[in-house]
Scaffold this motif. Structure first.
Motif, PDB file in Angstrom:
ATOM      1  N   VAL A   3      44.292  34.728  35.595  1.00 52.12           N
ATOM      2  CA  VAL A   3      43.816  35.191  36.903  1.00 52.12           C
ATOM      3  C   VAL A   3      44.983  35.295  37.875  1.00 52.12           C
ATOM      4  O   VAL A   3      45.112  36.259  38.626  1.00 52.12           O
ATOM      5  CB  VAL A   3      42.713  34.260  37.448  1.00 52.12           C
ATOM      6  N   GLU A   6      46.879  38.415  37.284  1.00 47.58           N
ATOM      7  CA  GLU A   6      46.129  39.560  37.805  1.00 47.58           C
ATOM      8  C   GLU A   6      46.252  39.647  39.322  1.00 47.58           C
ATOM      9  O   GLU A   6      46.431  40.730  39.879  1.00 47.58           O
ATOM     10  CB  GLU A   6      44.649  39.454  37.417  1.00 47.58           C
ATOM     11  N   VAL A   7      46.176  38.510  39.985  1.00 47.88           N
ATOM     12  CA  VAL A   7      46.297  38.474  41.442  1.00 47.88           C
ATOM     13  C   VAL A   7      47.689  38.919  41.869  1.00 47.88           C
ATOM     14  O   VAL A   7      47.849  39.709  42.799  1.00 47.88           O
ATOM     15  CB  VAL A   7      45.969  37.069  41.991  1.00 47.88           C
ATOM     16  N   THR A  65      41.167  32.830  53.497  1.00 45.99           N
ATOM     17  CA  THR A  65      40.731  33.789  52.492  1.00 45.99           C
ATOM     18  C   THR A  65      41.647  34.992  52.550  1.00 45.99           C
ATOM     19  O   THR A  65      41.892  35.552  53.625  1.00 45.99           O
ATOM     20  CB  THR A  65      39.271  34.229  52.730  1.00 45.99           C
ATOM     21  N   HIS A  67      41.860  38.724  51.317  1.00 44.26           N
ATOM     22  CA  HIS A  67      40.974  39.778  50.854  1.00 44.26           C
ATOM     23  C   HIS A  67      41.806  40.892  50.225  1.00 44.26           C
ATOM     24  O   HIS A  67      42.619  41.518  50.916  1.00 44.26           O
ATOM     25  CB  HIS A  67      40.164  40.360  52.017  1.00 44.26           C
ATOM     26  N   ASP A  70      39.709  44.298  45.342  1.00 47.89           N
ATOM     27  CA  ASP A  70      38.651  43.998  44.380  1.00 47.89           C
ATOM     28  C   ASP A  70      38.264  42.525  44.305  1.00 47.89           C
ATOM     29  O   ASP A  70      37.503  42.133  43.437  1.00 47.89           O
ATOM     30  CB  ASP A  70      39.058  44.488  42.986  1.00 47.89           C
ATOM     31  N   ARG A  71      38.789  41.707  45.210  1.00 47.61           N
ATOM     32  CA  ARG A  71      38.447  40.285  45.155  1.00 47.61           C
ATOM     33  C   ARG A  71      38.842  39.583  46.452  1.00 47.61           C
ATOM     34  O   ARG A  71      39.727  40.029  47.168  1.00 47.61           O
ATOM     35  CB  ARG A  71      39.105  39.596  43.970  1.00 47.61           C
ATOM     36  N   ASP A  72      38.148  38.489  46.697  1.00 49.56           N
ATOM     37  CA  ASP A  72      38.462  37.587  47.805  1.00 49.56           C
ATOM     38  C   ASP A  72      38.927  36.273  47.202  1.00 49.56           C
ATOM     39  O   ASP A  72      38.276  35.738  46.304  1.00 49.56           O
ATOM     40  CB  ASP A  72      37.242  37.340  48.690  1.00 49.56           C
ATOM     41  N   LEU A  73      40.038  35.761  47.694  1.00 49.10           N
ATOM     42  CA  LEU A  73      40.630  34.545  47.139  1.00 49.10           C
ATOM     43  C   LEU A  73      40.790  33.484  48.206  1.00 49.10           C
ATOM     44  O   LEU A  73      41.266  33.772  49.299  1.00 49.10           O
ATOM     45  CB  LEU A  73      42.028  34.853  46.584  1.00 49.10           C
TER      46      LEU A  73
END
Length: 118
Positions: A3, A6-7, A65, A67, A70-73
């Motif tokens: 992950v 990917e991030v 967070t 943003h 395609d995702r929020d982390l």
């Protein structure tokens, strides 16, 4: 691919990001658009010299967070105050920005935050 890998790939493709901090006085979420920078193999938030509410919010609560498209982390901010580290990072970031002015002005008046992904 992990992950985190990917991030990192997503962050490499996306310079404009949104972040949500928690207001230091209000306790309410505050979302804004900003640029992320890459220097020394890591990811940073900063801005041209001046006061930033998002920085004050992160000083009070470093969890925020990030943003992406395609995702929020949920990530953590590491506020960078050490003069030598600030100089190393700004010497890598600022010269690449045609509009930025001098490294010295950024050292004197810009916030610097490392985005900690892990």
């Amino acid at each position: 691919m992990t992950v985190t890998d990917e991030v990192r790939q997503a962050l490499d493709r996306q310079q404009t990001v949104e972040i949500t901090t928690i207001g230091r006085r209000s306790g309410r979420p505050r979302r804004l658009e900003t640029w992320r920078y890459r220097a020394a193999g890591r990811y940073w938030l900063t801005g041209s010299p001046g006061r930033r509410d998002w920085y004050a919010n992160l000083a009070a609560d470093p969890t925020f967070t990030l943003h992406l498209r395609d995702r929020d982390l949920r990530v953590r901010a590491r506020l960078v105050t050490d003069p030598e580290e600030r100089a190393r990072v700004f010497n890598e970031i600022v010269p690449a920005l045609s509009w930025a002015g001098t490294v010295e002005s950024w050292l004197a008046g810009s916030p610097l935050v490392e985005i900690e992904l892990d």
